[in-house]
Design a protein around this motif. Structure first.
Motif, mmCIF file in Angstrom:
data_model
loop_
_atom_site.group_PDB
_atom_site.id
_atom_site.type_symbol
_atom_site.label_atom_id
_atom_site.label_comp_id
_atom_site.label_asym_id
_atom_site.label_seq_id
_atom_site.Cartn_x
_atom_site.Cartn_y
_atom_site.Cartn_z
ATOM 1 N N LYS A 94 -0.898 -3.428 2.357
ATOM 2 C CA LYS A 94 -2.009 -3.912 1.427
ATOM 3 C C LYS A 94 -2.913 -4.600 1.956
ATOM 4 C CE LYS A 94 -2.560 -6.973 -2.625
ATOM 5 N NZ LYS A 94 -1.600 -8.141 -3.536
ATOM 6 N N GLY A 95 -2.878 -5.440 3.282
ATOM 7 C CA GLY A 95 -3.820 -6.107 3.843
ATOM 8 C C GLY A 95 -4.820 -5.157 4.555
ATOM 9 N N GLU A 96 -4.052 -3.926 5.001
ATOM 10 C CA GLU A 96 -5.031 -3.072 5.629
ATOM 11 C C GLU A 96 -6.164 -2.393 4.914
ATOM 12 O OE1 GLU A 96 -2.346 -0.391 7.313
ATOM 13 O OE2 GLU A 96 -1.733 -1.653 9.078
ATOM 14 N N LEU A 97 -5.391 -2.135 3.625
ATOM 15 C CA LEU A 97 -6.479 -1.621 2.462
ATOM 16 C C LEU A 97 -7.630 -2.378 2.086
ATOM 17 C CD1 LEU A 97 -3.868 0.497 0.430
ATOM 18 C CD2 LEU A 97 -5.622 1.329 2.020
ATOM 19 N N ALA A 102 -13.110 -4.109 1.814
ATOM 20 C CA ALA A 102 -14.293 -5.088 2.280
ATOM 21 C C ALA A 102 -15.086 -4.417 3.113
ATOM 22 C CB ALA A 102 -13.597 -6.197 3.117
ATOM 23 N N ALA A 103 -14.806 -3.449 4.141
ATOM 24 C CA ALA A 103 -15.675 -2.878 5.336
ATOM 25 C C ALA A 103 -16.650 -1.805 4.518
ATOM 26 C CB ALA A 103 -14.887 -1.962 6.081
ATOM 27 N N ASN A 156 -11.001 6.477 -3.115
ATOM 28 C CA ASN A 156 -9.658 6.740 -2.795
ATOM 29 C C ASN A 156 -8.857 5.579 -2.244
ATOM 30 O OD1 ASN A 156 -10.031 9.438 -3.009
ATOM 31 N ND2 ASN A 156 -11.023 9.675 -0.900
ATOM 32 N N CYS A 157 -9.620 4.567 -1.758
ATOM 33 C CA CYS A 157 -9.147 3.401 -1.165
ATOM 34 C C CYS A 157 -8.485 2.565 -2.425
ATOM 35 C CB CYS A 157 -10.071 2.484 -0.519
ATOM 36 S SG CYS A 157 -9.311 0.971 0.581
ATOM 37 N N ARG A 158 -9.151 2.545 -3.424
ATOM 38 C CA ARG A 158 -8.719 1.703 -4.723
ATOM 39 C C ARG A 158 -7.188 2.367 -5.179
ATOM 40 N NH1 ARG A 158 -7.734 -2.698 -6.350
ATOM 41 N NH2 ARG A 158 -9.670 -3.326 -5.473
ATOM 42 N N THR A 163 -1.507 1.869 -5.899
ATOM 43 C CA THR A 163 -0.134 2.457 -5.560
ATOM 44 C C THR A 163 0.522 1.338 -4.884
ATOM 45 O OG1 THR A 163 -0.997 4.696 -5.718
ATOM 46 C CG2 THR A 163 0.907 4.394 -4.624
ATOM 47 N N VAL A 164 0.320 0.858 -3.902
ATOM 48 C CA VAL A 164 0.937 -0.297 -3.043
ATOM 49 C C VAL A 164 1.159 -1.442 -3.876
ATOM 50 C CG1 VAL A 164 0.435 -1.705 -0.704
ATOM 51 C CG2 VAL A 164 -0.106 0.558 -0.869
#
Length: 313
Positions: A94-97, A102-103, A156-158, A163-164
């Protein structure tokens, strides 16, 4: 004689397989399932992992062989080592996503500003830039293309983040395992689970004349290897008799049908009427077959129904 020796040699394996099959069973109802399994204790203690979809308050433990249950301790998800590792993995993901999101938002700001800057410039022809209008157009198109790529990546990231977060919510709630102390070597454990119910599915088969047959099948959840599955035709609360499910799509019952209207010898019907079938049958999807040919499917209203129409959508 050789066949007899072969059969005797296979007997222990067959008995072992039968004993294993009886250690765990799943009875599927119309609104959930009951899991029953026999588990062995080591020095009077055992620890049993429990599923995420456990119904709270449904756990029952009985010692076998004349023993008794001394103590049962339910371990919350956050205190269970196995579940804690899964929660930690999901939190890291979750932190990675979130960092990725943010990027992407920063990239969106940069290319949005670049597109506005390009569109706001006044084209000036110089020796180094003999076609300023074309140059501005190329710069604007490049910025817009980059923004489109950013939008796609953010979408895609959202999805991945949603999901996570759902998986994390499931992993973090409820009871992860049961610690059991018994006086004896074996216990029978049972509990209820949500979501693992059977779904009624019907076949309506016509021979081409006025005689036909209605078959009730059970669509089962994904089966676990080595587990015996049973089907009860009522709800968990009704707790009716259950029968062993043979295969992934077992036939529970069949009833004769008499065609009242809609049939013909040459043309298969899209709708038809028949004498009322047994009361109390649950509603479900039905497939229609005419002389062995599949015609389509529709919704069967269940017990007492006197007609059916194929869904043409």
């Amino acid at each position: 004689m050789r066949l007899l020796l072969l059969a005797l040699g296979m007997l222990p394996a067959l008995l072992c397989e039968e004993a294993w099959a009886g250690q765990k069973s799943v009875t599927c109802f119309l609104d959930g399932a009951r899991v029953v399994q026999e588990v062995a204790a080591t020095n009077g203690y055992l620890e049993l992992p429990l599923p995420d979809n456990l119904v709270g308050g449904s756990l029952r433990v009985k010692a076998l062989g004349g023993g008794s249950v001394i103590r049962v301790e339910l371990v919350p998800a956050e205190k269970d080592l196995r579940r804690a590792r899964e929660i930690a993995r999901l939190q890291e993901r979750k932190g990675e996503l979130q960092d990725r999101m943010a990027a992407l938002e920063k990239r969106e700001e940069i290319f949005s500003a670049a597109a506005k800057s390009q569109s706001g410039k006044a084209p000036r022809k110089t020796k180094a830039n003999p076609n300023p209008l074309g140059t501005l157009q190329q710069g604007t198109e490049f910025a817009l293309a980059q923004m489109e790529s950013v939008y796609r990546s953010k979408r895609n990231c959202r999805k991945a983040l949603d999901t996570v977060e759902k998986e994390l919510a499931v992993a973090s709630r409820g009871v992860a395992s049961a610690r059991i102390w018994i006086a004896g070597g074996k216990a029978r454990v049972s509990y209820l689970v949500q979501g693992e119910f059977w779904t009624p599915s019907y076949d309506i088969r016509w021979s081409g004349g006025s005689d036909g047959e209605l078959l009730l099948h059970a669509k089962l959840p994904q089966r676990e290897k080595g587990v015996q599955y049973l089907v009860s035709r009522g709800t968990i609360e009704q707790a009716g008799a259950a029968e062993v499910a043979r295969g992934d799509f077992p036939t529970l019952s069949r009833w004769p049908l008499t065609l009242a209207s809609g049939g013909g010898k040459d043309e298969p019907p899209s709708s038809f009427a028949f004498a009322a079938v047994q009361a109390g049958l649950p509603p479900g999807d039905a497939a229609v077959f005419w002389k062995g040919e599949y015609l389509g499917s529709g919704r069967f209203s269940g017990g007492g129904a006197t007609g059916f129409s194929i869904n043409r959508q």
